[in-house]
Design an enzyme around this catalytic site. Structure first.
Site, mmCIF file in Angstrom:
data_model
loop_
_atom_site.group_PDB
_atom_site.id
_atom_site.type_symbol
_atom_site.label_atom_id
_atom_site.label_comp_id
_atom_site.label_asym_id
_atom_site.label_seq_id
_atom_site.Cartn_x
_atom_site.Cartn_y
_atom_site.Cartn_z
ATOM 1 N N CYS A 156 0.811 -1.230 0.000
ATOM 2 C CA CYS A 156 0.000 0.000 0.000
ATOM 3 C C CYS A 156 0.842 1.277 0.000
ATOM 4 C CB CYS A 156 -0.964 -0.001 1.184
ATOM 5 S SG CYS A 156 -2.206 -1.276 1.037
ATOM 6 N N HIS A 180 -3.389 7.316 2.905
ATOM 7 C CA HIS A 180 -3.800 6.034 2.308
ATOM 8 C C HIS A 180 -5.165 5.630 2.853
ATOM 9 C CE1 HIS A 180 -3.879 2.010 0.902
ATOM 10 N NE2 HIS A 180 -3.694 1.477 2.095
ATOM 11 N N ASN A 187 -10.224 0.120 -0.127
ATOM 12 C CA ASN A 187 -8.757 0.196 -0.173
ATOM 13 C C ASN A 187 -8.281 -0.303 -1.537
ATOM 14 O OD1 ASN A 187 -6.014 -0.131 0.079
ATOM 15 N ND2 ASN A 187 -6.093 -1.147 2.081
HETATM 16 O O1 UT7 Z 1 -3.805 -1.062 3.474
HETATM 17 C C1 UT7 Z 1 -2.917 -1.891 4.173
HETATM 18 C C2 UT7 Z 1 -3.071 -1.785 5.587
HETATM 19 N N1 UT7 Z 1 -4.291 -2.376 6.040
HETATM 20 C C3 UT7 Z 1 -4.972 -1.809 6.991
HETATM 21 O O2 UT7 Z 1 -4.617 -0.751 7.414
HETATM 22 C C4 UT7 Z 1 -6.147 -2.534 7.592
HETATM 23 C C5 UT7 Z 1 -6.027 -2.519 9.093
HETATM 24 N N2 UT7 Z 1 -7.059 -3.227 9.781
HETATM 25 C C6 UT7 Z 1 -8.361 -2.845 9.820
HETATM 26 O O3 UT7 Z 1 -8.738 -1.928 9.122
HETATM 27 C C7 UT7 Z 1 -9.288 -3.517 10.782
HETATM 28 O O4 UT7 Z 1 -8.547 -4.322 11.657
HETATM 29 C C8 UT7 Z 1 -10.398 -4.377 10.104
HETATM 30 C C9 UT7 Z 1 -11.382 -3.468 9.399
HETATM 31 C C10 UT7 Z 1 -9.786 -5.334 9.122
HETATM 32 C C11 UT7 Z 1 -11.157 -5.146 11.172
HETATM 33 O O5 UT7 Z 1 -11.673 -4.253 12.140
HETATM 34 P P1 UT7 Z 1 -11.435 -4.518 13.707
HETATM 35 O O6 UT7 Z 1 -12.118 -3.439 14.414
HETATM 36 O O7 UT7 Z 1 -9.948 -4.660 13.918
HETATM 37 O O8 UT7 Z 1 -12.202 -5.861 13.929
HETATM 38 P P2 UT7 Z 1 -11.664 -7.268 14.463
HETATM 39 O O9 UT7 Z 1 -10.889 -7.966 13.422
HETATM 40 O O10 UT7 Z 1 -11.026 -7.075 15.790
HETATM 41 O O11 UT7 Z 1 -13.022 -7.999 14.699
HETATM 42 C C12 UT7 Z 1 -13.983 -7.555 15.680
HETATM 43 C C13 UT7 Z 1 -15.161 -8.494 15.634
HETATM 44 C C14 UT7 Z 1 -14.775 -9.939 15.730
HETATM 45 O O12 UT7 Z 1 -15.790 -10.622 16.449
HETATM 46 P P3 UT7 Z 1 -15.595 -10.992 17.993
HETATM 47 O O13 UT7 Z 1 -14.381 -11.858 18.044
HETATM 48 O O14 UT7 Z 1 -15.404 -9.680 18.694
HETATM 49 O O15 UT7 Z 1 -16.879 -11.690 18.342
HETATM 50 C C15 UT7 Z 1 -14.760 -10.424 14.300
HETATM 51 O O16 UT7 Z 1 -14.994 -11.809 14.180
HETATM 52 O O17 UT7 Z 1 -15.838 -8.357 14.376
HETATM 53 C C16 UT7 Z 1 -15.894 -9.635 13.705
HETATM 54 N N3 UT7 Z 1 -15.710 -9.413 12.274
HETATM 55 C C17 UT7 Z 1 -16.728 -9.082 11.462
HETATM 56 N N4 UT7 Z 1 -18.056 -8.914 11.677
HETATM 57 C C18 UT7 Z 1 -18.818 -8.571 10.638
HETATM 58 C C19 UT7 Z 1 -14.583 -9.443 11.553
HETATM 59 N N5 UT7 Z 1 -14.827 -9.140 10.265
HETATM 60 C C20 UT7 Z 1 -16.162 -8.934 10.197
HETATM 61 C C21 UT7 Z 1 -17.013 -8.574 9.121
HETATM 62 N N6 UT7 Z 1 -18.334 -8.416 9.391
HETATM 63 N N7 UT7 Z 1 -16.579 -8.373 7.856
#
Ligand code: UT7
Length: 331
Positions: free
Chosen positions: A116, A256, A286
């Site tokens: 990225c 970004h 993204n």
């Molecule tokens: O461009 C390159 C660099 N990339 C980035 O900068 C991306 C960085 N990461 C992120 O943007 C975020 O970490 C994500 C958007 C990918 C995920 O958001 P998060 O707030 O970190 O969520 P998480 O992975 O901690 O998940 C929270 C909860 C989990 O459930 P529990 O364990 O709390 O019950 C996940 O299983 O949300 C659940 N979850 C979802 N729910 C609905 C994970 N993905 C999804 C989804 N829809 N798509």
């Protein structure tokens, strides 16, 4: 002797027509519009469809738009740089094909890959060629067909990425505008947390790997998120400090577009008002190497000569950094 600086003199963009909305994703994986909007800021993204169409297809369209807008003779372009994490093919430079297709017959071309951060690093490379005095027209294109490496049954990644391309032309200036400063970083420990493991030289493609979906992007979201927030904010702040800039001096943050929360955290660290934060993640998701030039294309009409823009990016590798640039024209 007057110092030569590298200025952006034109921009172009292309996004595919096909739209993948959050509602459509609800039919594909266990997710919902509210979750995606709240956690990322994304509402929809563009997907390139069509047999045999790759990153070059979008890069060519973005470059052609720039060429037309600028009324540029492509024969004058000396270098075509394609910043991308999804080149058309292994072992054949996408940039060489793009250069030929747009009629840049006097140019040489190569690809630049830093996930990225590819476009941000590309700005640095393009600027060096211009500042050397040897090159007068460098075309930098950021383009990615992210959908080619996404598993649309993995809700952790398929909600984030989209396809698109943006192009900018770098030319020399003696007015003190253009690229002023840069701070670029990387840390190889990051590749555990964001990568497509199979398809490179370590792990070539095998039927077994494909069956296990190891050729798709894997991301440990939380770890990447934390690192992105910390590092992007850190470099943006550093850029202001070492150029003696206050938040009042800055007209724009071009960060970004990976996650709205990461962009806001970066803006908050440098205390920038939200009206100065470029944002189009809601439309495209993204797009990896295309996010920064797509921002410039979407905000071009609002940019004024002399505007001070802070660029910031973070991506796989890890790679990250910030660039401070003074805009060079009114459109
Ligand atoms: O461009 C390159 C660099 N990339 C980035 O900068 C991306 C960085 N990461 C992120 O943007 C975020 O970490 C994500 C958007 C990918 C995920 O958001 P998060 O707030 O970190 O969520 P998480 O992975 O901690 O998940 C929270 C909860 C989990 O459930 P529990 O364990 O709390 O019950 C996940 O299983 O949300 C659940 N979850 C979802 N729910 C609905 C994970 N993905 C999804 C989804 N829809 N798509």
């Amino acid at each position: 002797m007057t110092k030569i600086t590298a200025v952006i003199t034109a921009v172009g963009k292309y996004v595919p027509e096909d739209i993948l909305t959050n509602k459509m994703l609800e039919e594909m994986v266990e997710t919902n519009d509210e979750w995606i909007t709240a956690r990322t800021g994304i509402k929809e993204r563009r997907i390139l469809k069509g047999e045999g169409l790759g990153t070059s297809f979008m890069a060519i369209k973005a470059a052609q738009e720039l060429i037309e807008k600028r009324n540029l003779d492509p024969k004058e372009i000396e270098l075509v740089l394609v910043a991308t994490a999804t080149p058309d093919m292994q072992a054949a430079a996408t940039a060489a094909y793009v250069a030929s297709e747009i009629g840049a017959v006097n140019a040489f071309g190569f690809d630049l890959e830093a996930a990225c951060s590819s476009f941000l690093y590309g700005m640095s490379v393009a600027a060096r060629y211009i500042e050397s005095g040897k090159y007068k027209k460098v075309l930098l294109i950021g383009a990615d067909k992210c959908s080619s490496m996404i598993d649309y049954t993995d809700r952790a990644t398929c909600i984030i990425f989209g396809d698109g391309a943006g192009a900018v032309l770098f030319e020399p200036s003696t007015e003190g505008l253009g690229l002023q400063d840069e701070y670029l970083r990387s840390d190889g420990a990051g590749r555990e947390f964001l990568r497509a493991k199979v398809g490179g030289s370590c792990y070539p493609v095998t039927p077994e790997a494909v069956k296990n979906k190891e050729h798709f992007v894997y991301q440990e979201g939380k770890t990447v998120f934390k690192n992105a927030v910390f590092n992007m904010a850190d470099v943006a702040e550093k850029m202001l400090e070492r150029n003696n800039l206050t938040k009042e001096d800055i007209q724009w943050l071009a960060a970004h577009q990976a996650n709205k929360r990461i962009i806001e955290a970066t803006a908050n660290r440098i205390k920038l008002d939200s009206s100065k934060v470029m944002m189009n993640i809601q439309k495209y998701g993204n797009t990896t190497s295309a996010t920064l030039p797509l921002l410039l294309a979407d905000y071009e009409k609002q940019l004024k000569k002399g505007d001070k823009i802070i660029f910031a990016a973070f991506g796989g590798g890890f790679t990250w950094g910030s660039i401070y640039l003074k805009w060079a024209y009114n459109s």
